[in-house]
Design a protein around this motif. Structure first.
Motif, mmCIF file in Angstrom:
data_model
loop_
_atom_site.group_PDB
_atom_site.id
_atom_site.type_symbol
_atom_site.label_atom_id
_atom_site.label_comp_id
_atom_site.label_asym_id
_atom_site.label_seq_id
_atom_site.Cartn_x
_atom_site.Cartn_y
_atom_site.Cartn_z
ATOM 1 N N VAL A 264 0.762 -1.284 0.111
ATOM 2 C CA VAL A 264 0.091 0.120 0.033
ATOM 3 C C VAL A 264 0.878 1.249 0.068
ATOM 4 C CG1 VAL A 264 -1.701 -1.101 1.153
ATOM 5 C CG2 VAL A 264 -0.364 0.068 2.451
ATOM 6 N N GLY A 265 2.229 1.186 0.326
ATOM 7 C CA GLY A 265 2.843 2.325 0.363
ATOM 8 C C GLY A 265 4.571 1.926 0.413
ATOM 9 N N ILE A 266 5.327 3.141 0.271
ATOM 10 C CA ILE A 266 6.761 2.810 0.416
ATOM 11 C C ILE A 266 7.398 3.946 0.924
ATOM 12 C CG2 ILE A 266 8.666 2.738 -1.127
ATOM 13 C CD1 ILE A 266 7.148 2.038 -3.605
ATOM 14 N N VAL A 267 8.159 3.668 2.112
ATOM 15 C CA VAL A 267 9.042 4.593 2.668
ATOM 16 C C VAL A 267 10.579 4.630 2.239
ATOM 17 C CG1 VAL A 267 9.530 5.763 4.784
ATOM 18 C CG2 VAL A 267 7.263 4.842 4.541
ATOM 19 N N LEU A 268 10.988 5.569 1.967
ATOM 20 C CA LEU A 268 12.662 5.586 1.411
ATOM 21 C C LEU A 268 13.490 6.595 2.265
ATOM 22 C CD1 LEU A 268 11.968 5.597 -2.365
ATOM 23 C CD2 LEU A 268 12.344 3.619 -0.921
ATOM 24 N N ASP A 269 14.325 6.013 2.974
ATOM 25 C CA ASP A 269 15.256 6.690 3.819
ATOM 26 C C ASP A 269 16.809 6.787 3.261
ATOM 27 O OD1 ASP A 269 17.428 7.456 5.777
ATOM 28 O OD2 ASP A 269 15.816 7.465 7.269
ATOM 29 N N SER A 270 17.233 7.988 2.770
ATOM 30 C CA SER A 270 18.296 7.978 1.853
ATOM 31 C C SER A 270 18.816 7.024 0.960
ATOM 32 C CB SER A 270 19.515 7.870 2.885
ATOM 33 O OG SER A 270 19.359 8.578 4.089
ATOM 34 N N PRO A 271 17.687 6.976 -0.105
ATOM 35 C CA PRO A 271 17.674 5.829 -1.053
ATOM 36 C C PRO A 271 18.540 6.101 -2.313
ATOM 37 C CG PRO A 271 15.685 7.151 -1.567
ATOM 38 C CD PRO A 271 16.347 7.805 -0.191
ATOM 39 N N VAL A 272 18.924 4.836 -2.726
ATOM 40 C CA VAL A 272 19.515 4.805 -4.268
ATOM 41 C C VAL A 272 18.269 4.677 -5.184
ATOM 42 C CG1 VAL A 272 20.694 3.647 -5.805
ATOM 43 C CG2 VAL A 272 21.685 3.754 -3.490
ATOM 44 N N ILE A 273 18.294 5.812 -5.968
ATOM 45 C CA ILE A 273 16.955 5.954 -6.878
ATOM 46 C C ILE A 273 17.638 5.532 -8.556
ATOM 47 C CG2 ILE A 273 15.385 7.439 -8.172
ATOM 48 C CD1 ILE A 273 14.571 6.752 -4.971
ATOM 49 N N ASP A 274 18.962 5.832 -8.537
ATOM 50 C CA ASP A 274 19.776 5.875 -9.722
ATOM 51 C C ASP A 274 21.012 5.608 -9.514
ATOM 52 O OD1 ASP A 274 20.802 5.765 -12.377
ATOM 53 O OD2 ASP A 274 20.452 8.162 -12.688
ATOM 54 N N TRP A 275 21.548 4.289 -9.735
ATOM 55 C CA TRP A 275 22.791 3.847 -9.663
ATOM 56 C C TRP A 275 23.833 4.411 -10.099
ATOM 57 C CZ3 TRP A 275 24.715 1.545 -5.513
ATOM 58 C CH2 TRP A 275 23.847 0.605 -4.730
ATOM 59 N N ALA A 276 23.605 4.883 -11.431
ATOM 60 C CA ALA A 276 24.620 5.755 -12.286
ATOM 61 C C ALA A 276 24.969 7.014 -11.492
ATOM 62 C CB ALA A 276 23.882 6.052 -13.514
ATOM 63 N N ASP A 277 24.009 7.558 -11.090
ATOM 64 C CA ASP A 277 24.079 8.914 -10.055
ATOM 65 C C ASP A 277 25.101 8.503 -9.005
ATOM 66 O OD1 ASP A 277 23.709 11.802 -9.738
ATOM 67 O OD2 ASP A 277 22.076 11.044 -8.270
ATOM 68 N N VAL A 278 24.943 7.471 -8.245
ATOM 69 C CA VAL A 278 25.736 7.038 -7.105
ATOM 70 C C VAL A 278 27.265 6.829 -7.563
ATOM 71 C CG1 VAL A 278 26.055 5.459 -5.401
ATOM 72 C CG2 VAL A 278 23.960 6.151 -5.940
ATOM 73 N N ALA A 279 27.293 6.046 -8.712
ATOM 74 C CA ALA A 279 28.632 5.718 -9.295
ATOM 75 C C ALA A 279 29.369 7.030 -9.582
ATOM 76 C CB ALA A 279 28.663 4.721 -10.532
ATOM 77 N N ARG A 280 28.779 8.011 -10.256
ATOM 78 C CA ARG A 280 29.427 9.338 -10.816
ATOM 79 C C ARG A 280 29.968 9.884 -9.468
ATOM 80 N NH1 ARG A 280 25.400 9.383 -14.990
ATOM 81 N NH2 ARG A 280 24.051 10.664 -13.223
ATOM 82 N N PHE A 281 28.942 10.014 -8.288
ATOM 83 C CA PHE A 281 29.500 10.465 -7.397
ATOM 84 C C PHE A 281 30.711 10.065 -6.552
ATOM 85 C CE2 PHE A 281 28.902 10.955 -2.603
ATOM 86 C CZ PHE A 281 28.946 12.271 -2.460
ATOM 87 N N HIS A 282 30.613 8.569 -6.453
ATOM 88 C CA HIS A 282 31.814 8.275 -5.668
ATOM 89 C C HIS A 282 33.232 8.128 -6.579
ATOM 90 C CE1 HIS A 282 30.393 6.512 -2.203
ATOM 91 N NE2 HIS A 282 29.195 6.255 -2.645
ATOM 92 N N GLY A 283 33.156 7.943 -8.197
ATOM 93 C CA GLY A 283 34.049 8.150 -8.775
ATOM 94 C C GLY A 283 34.670 9.776 -8.702
ATOM 95 N N GLY A 284 33.775 10.723 -8.596
ATOM 96 C CA GLY A 284 34.271 12.049 -8.218
ATOM 97 C C GLY A 284 35.014 11.986 -6.899
ATOM 98 N N LEU A 285 34.374 11.371 -5.840
ATOM 99 C CA LEU A 285 35.235 11.570 -4.480
ATOM 100 C C LEU A 285 36.680 10.924 -4.775
ATOM 101 C CD1 LEU A 285 32.330 10.320 -2.193
ATOM 102 C CD2 LEU A 285 33.247 12.681 -2.581
#
Length: 410
Positions: A264-285
């Motif tokens: 009936v519903g979804i709760v998300l805390d600090s979620p991964v919505i798009d892995w490409a976004d996360v990979a670019r972020f960590h590559g930048g770090l």
């Protein structure tokens, strides 16, 4: 007859040699880039076995009940936090900030669960507030959820008056189900039974055949098994809650489960919505160009990538991208994320909220870091969930004073 300098074949020879050198350098750069992409790809899907102590302990005064730590982005956050020390051999719970300088922060020690904190030199802060359901004081049951890779342990914490409403809690990458205990009280107050699950390769549930994360593309099957377990035990309405990578997992469950009609519903805390976004972020770090992150995902998404990563099956990143797939969601979503997350950028969450304001209630934080939103503002976080539950399922049991669904930004 001798050729004059600067004429004839010497310039041509120089250009030829230079061309070979440039070509060689290009090849070497390409090889180096390929190696970096391969290393990054393998690292993304390989479960970590240890976590480093990244905060120096300057002093501990057990009589006064204080600890002085190195100032870091995490150690200076307001709120209560878990503190692992001495290579995870000890655990304490730290509270309010008493003194703060540019280099040091002194916090209240709320309790020491185990270990010799007085002799510790380094530690790390985390969002865990409870080590097990026994810390909450609620009755609970150790259960096993039957999955296609074996029986996965879970904690079942029944509502005070069970009525068929359940929440299934799914933890993030590199941690275990203790992460989700923080949400149990607010859901129990609303009348929900809580099921806190484990999933393949998390260190508690059985390993998959390859022992690699699938970033949600396979783990959702374990949550699907948990949904079936809950239905068998009487669940009629189920909320899925995912933390960090657990968010990617529950989004897959909500769209691929054969029991979608019970969700009936979804709760998300600090979620991964798009892995490409996360990979670019960590590559930048790491100071890597964006092409390295893209190449790493290419490796993970191809069948031949198993030679490098050890995966049995490639990962379908298009299926995991819920910015692009936003239109396919048809359930109400409560989404909470901090702009200074430091691990999973909030850009994906903001993009999803922007594309689906009709179903997404977005609670932004400015300073709360990754999965520490509850720790930073427990009252606001709990109230957001309570209000959202009223909004998606208004009943006499859950009625509250004030306007249903009202969420204050932090």
């Amino acid at each position: 007859m001798r050729e004059r300098a600067g004429s004839g074949r010497y310039p041509r020879r120089f250009l030829a040699v230079s061309g070979i050198a440039v070509a060689g350098a290009t090849v070497l750069l390409g090889i180096a880039g390929g190696v970096l992409a391969a290393v990054m790809a393998r690292r993304i899907v390989t479960p970590s076995t240890t976590r480093s102590d990244d905060v120096r302990i300057h002093s501990v005064d057990l009589v006064a009940g204080t600890i002085t730590l190195q100032s870091t982005a995490d150690s200076v956050l307001q709120g209560d936090y878990s503190f692992w020390f001495s290579g995870d051999t000890g655990h304490a719970h730290l509270g309010e900030i008493l003194r703060l300088t540019p280099t040091k922060v002194t916090r209240r020690i709320l309790r020491v669960d185990h270990g010799d904190l007085a002799r510790a030199e380094r530690g790390r802060l985390g969002g865990y507030s409870y080590l097990g359901p026994w810390d909450l004081g609620f009755a609970f049951e150790d259960v096993l959820v039957s999955t296609d890779v074996g029986d996965a342990p879970a904690w079942l914490i029944p509502a005070e008056e069970p009525d068929g409403r359940w929440v299934i809690q799914v933890h993030g990458r590199g941690v275990q189900r203790q992460e989700t205990l923080r949400a149990t009280p607010v859901f129990r107050d609303a009348g929900f039974t809580s099921l806190l699950v484990s999933y393949r390769n998390d260190g508690e549930a059985p390993r998959s055949g390859d022992g690699r994360y699938s970033l949600g593309d396979a783990e959702w099957q374990d949550v699907d098994a948990a949904i079936a377990f809950a239905v068998h035990r009487g669940a009629t309405e189920i909320v899925l809650m995912g933390w960090s990578m657990g968010g990617a997992i529950v989004l897959q469950s909500a769209t691929r489960s054969t029991l979608r009609d019970r969700i009936v519903g979804i709760v998300l805390d600090s979620p991964v919505i798009d892995w490409a976004d996360v990979a670019r972020f960590h590559g930048g770090l790491l100071g890597l160009p964006a092409v390295i992150a893209s190449s790493a995902l290419e490796v993970l998404g191809r069948r031949w990538g198993k030679i490098i990563t050890g995966q049995t099956q490639p990962i379908d990143f298009g299926r995991l991208d819920f910015v692009t797939r936003a239109a396919e969601l048809d359930l109400p979503v409560l989404l909470m994320h901090s702009d200074d997350d430091g691990f999973v950028p909030a850009t994906g969450s903001r993009a999803l909220a922007g594309r689906r304001p009709d179903i997404v209630t977005f609670l932004p934080f400015a300073v709360a870091r990754h999965t520490k939103l509850w720790n930073y503002d427990r009252e606001g976080w709990n109230q957001a969930i309570t209000n959202w539950l009223v909004e998606i399922a208004p009943t006499e049991r859950m009625s509250l004073p004030g306007r249903p669904g009202e969420v204050a930004a932090t």
